[in-house]
Write an enzyme that holds these catalytic residues in place. Structure first.
Site, PDB file in Angstrom:
ATOM      1  N   LEU A 116       0.806  -1.224   0.000  1.00 45.12           N
ATOM      2  CA  LEU A 116       0.000   0.000   0.000  1.00 45.12           C
ATOM      3  C   LEU A 116       0.839   1.274   0.000  1.00 45.12           C
ATOM      4  O   LEU A 116       0.313   2.366   0.180  1.00 45.12           O
ATOM      5  CB  LEU A 116      -0.958  -0.012   1.194  1.00 45.12           C
ATOM      6  CG  LEU A 116      -1.942  -1.188   1.203  1.00 45.12           C
ATOM      7  CD1 LEU A 116      -2.811  -1.145   2.444  1.00 45.12           C
ATOM      8  CD2 LEU A 116      -2.779  -1.216  -0.063  1.00 45.12           C
ATOM      9  N   SER A 117       2.132   1.136  -0.213  1.00 46.35           N
ATOM     10  CA  SER A 117       2.967   2.323  -0.248  1.00 46.35           C
ATOM     11  C   SER A 117       2.912   2.954  -1.643  1.00 46.35           C
ATOM     12  O   SER A 117       2.698   2.264  -2.639  1.00 46.35           O
ATOM     13  CB  SER A 117       4.369   1.959   0.226  1.00 46.35           C
ATOM     14  OG  SER A 117       5.297   1.986  -0.751  1.00 46.35           O
ATOM     15  N   HIS A 118       3.067   4.272  -1.678  1.00 43.37           N
ATOM     16  CA  HIS A 118       2.963   5.027  -2.932  1.00 43.37           C
ATOM     17  C   HIS A 118       4.298   5.072  -3.657  1.00 43.37           C
ATOM     18  O   HIS A 118       5.339   5.206  -3.009  1.00 43.37           O
ATOM     19  CB  HIS A 118       2.531   6.479  -2.651  1.00 43.37           C
ATOM     20  CG  HIS A 118       1.165   6.587  -2.080  1.00 43.37           C
ATOM     21  ND1 HIS A 118       0.914   6.428  -0.728  1.00 43.37           N
ATOM     22  CD2 HIS A 118      -0.028   6.834  -2.658  1.00 43.37           C
ATOM     23  CE1 HIS A 118      -0.382   6.575  -0.514  1.00 43.37           C
ATOM     24  NE2 HIS A 118      -0.974   6.819  -1.656  1.00 43.37           N
TER      25      HIS A 118
ATOM     26  N   MET B   2       8.737   4.866   5.150  1.00 44.24           N
ATOM     27  CA  MET B   2       8.904   3.476   4.722  1.00 44.24           C
ATOM     28  C   MET B   2      10.147   3.326   3.848  1.00 44.24           C
ATOM     29  O   MET B   2      10.882   2.351   3.969  1.00 44.24           O
ATOM     30  CB  MET B   2       7.661   2.969   3.985  1.00 44.24           C
ATOM     31  CG  MET B   2       6.414   2.957   4.856  1.00 44.24           C
ATOM     32  SD  MET B   2       6.627   2.223   6.497  1.00 44.24           S
ATOM     33  CE  MET B   2       7.175   0.590   6.094  1.00 44.24           C
ATOM     34  N   GLU B   3      10.395   4.306   2.994  1.00 42.19           N
ATOM     35  CA  GLU B   3      11.580   4.253   2.139  1.00 42.19           C
ATOM     36  C   GLU B   3      12.856   4.249   2.974  1.00 42.19           C
ATOM     37  O   GLU B   3      13.787   3.485   2.703  1.00 42.19           O
ATOM     38  CB  GLU B   3      11.572   5.425   1.157  1.00 42.19           C
ATOM     39  CG  GLU B   3      10.575   5.309   0.039  1.00 42.19           C
ATOM     40  CD  GLU B   3       9.109   5.476   0.434  1.00 42.19           C
ATOM     41  OE1 GLU B   3       8.234   5.156  -0.371  1.00 42.19           O
ATOM     42  OE2 GLU B   3       8.822   5.934   1.573  1.00 42.19           O
TER      43      GLU B   3
ATOM     44  N   ASP C 132      24.783 -10.543   4.453  1.00 43.92           N
ATOM     45  CA  ASP C 132      25.013 -11.408   3.296  1.00 43.92           C
ATOM     46  C   ASP C 132      26.487 -11.466   2.918  1.00 43.92           C
ATOM     47  O   ASP C 132      27.013 -12.535   2.615  1.00 43.92           O
ATOM     48  CB  ASP C 132      24.182 -10.926   2.106  1.00 43.92           C
ATOM     49  CG  ASP C 132      24.397 -11.792   0.883  1.00 43.92           C
ATOM     50  OD1 ASP C 132      24.206 -13.022   0.990  1.00 43.92           O
ATOM     51  OD2 ASP C 132      24.769 -11.250  -0.168  1.00 43.92           O
TER      52      ASP C 132
END
Length: 158
Positions: A74-76, A112-113, A127
């Site tokens: 749901l992120s833009h 969120m980014e 990793d």
């Protein structure tokens, strides 16, 4: 508590931001990577078999922030204008603090980014080092700061 990612019928929706004014928005998020001092020393001295661990992690974090809408449903999609990943290494404790800063002139925030960027940079460190140390931990992905939009400035309390 009222969550705005649901309609009146309880269905998940993308929030409509089309009527919001664009403002300059910034978000800073961090994560913490814990490892043995010997592993961190090898990273800092450039002795890791896979190469420049922090350089690759920086690129991974920057790349990840641009892919956030592909990962979080749901992120833009946002036109990101600035993304930076910085590292604070503490050889005594074996801690790498990852800090992601994301900035854009947009209708919705960059939180969120920034958190995706901090997370992916930390995962990339893992990793690239897992062949040397499997017990590396990633902790405390958190929003440290945000500004822009109606909600104004948020700063995580210490």
């Amino acid at each position: 508590m009222n969550f705005n990612h649901f309609d009146d019928d309880g269905q998940a929706i993308m929030v409509d931001v089309s009527n919001k004014k664009k403002t300059m928005r910034t978000a800073i998020a961090s994560s913490v990577v814990l490892m043995k001092r010997e592993t961190l020393r090898a990273i800092m001295e450039g002795d890791m078999r896979k190469g420049d661990v922090l350089g690759v992690a920086r690129l991974a974090g920057i790349s990840a922030c641009k892919k956030t809408p592909d990962l979080i449903p749901l992120s833009h999609p946002l036109a990101i204008h600035h993304a930076a990943i910085d590292f604070e290494c503490d050889l005594e404790t074996g801690v790498v603090k990852v800090r992601a800063t994301v900035r854009a002139f947009e209708r919705t925030g960059m939180e969120m980014e920034a958190m995706v960027a901090a997370s992916l940079a930390a995962l990339t460190i893992y990793d690239m080092c897992k062949g040397v140390e499997k017990g590396i931990e990633i902790n405390n992905v958190t929003l440290e700061y945000k500004e822009g939009g109606k909600s104004g400035i948020y700063k995580k309390s210490a």
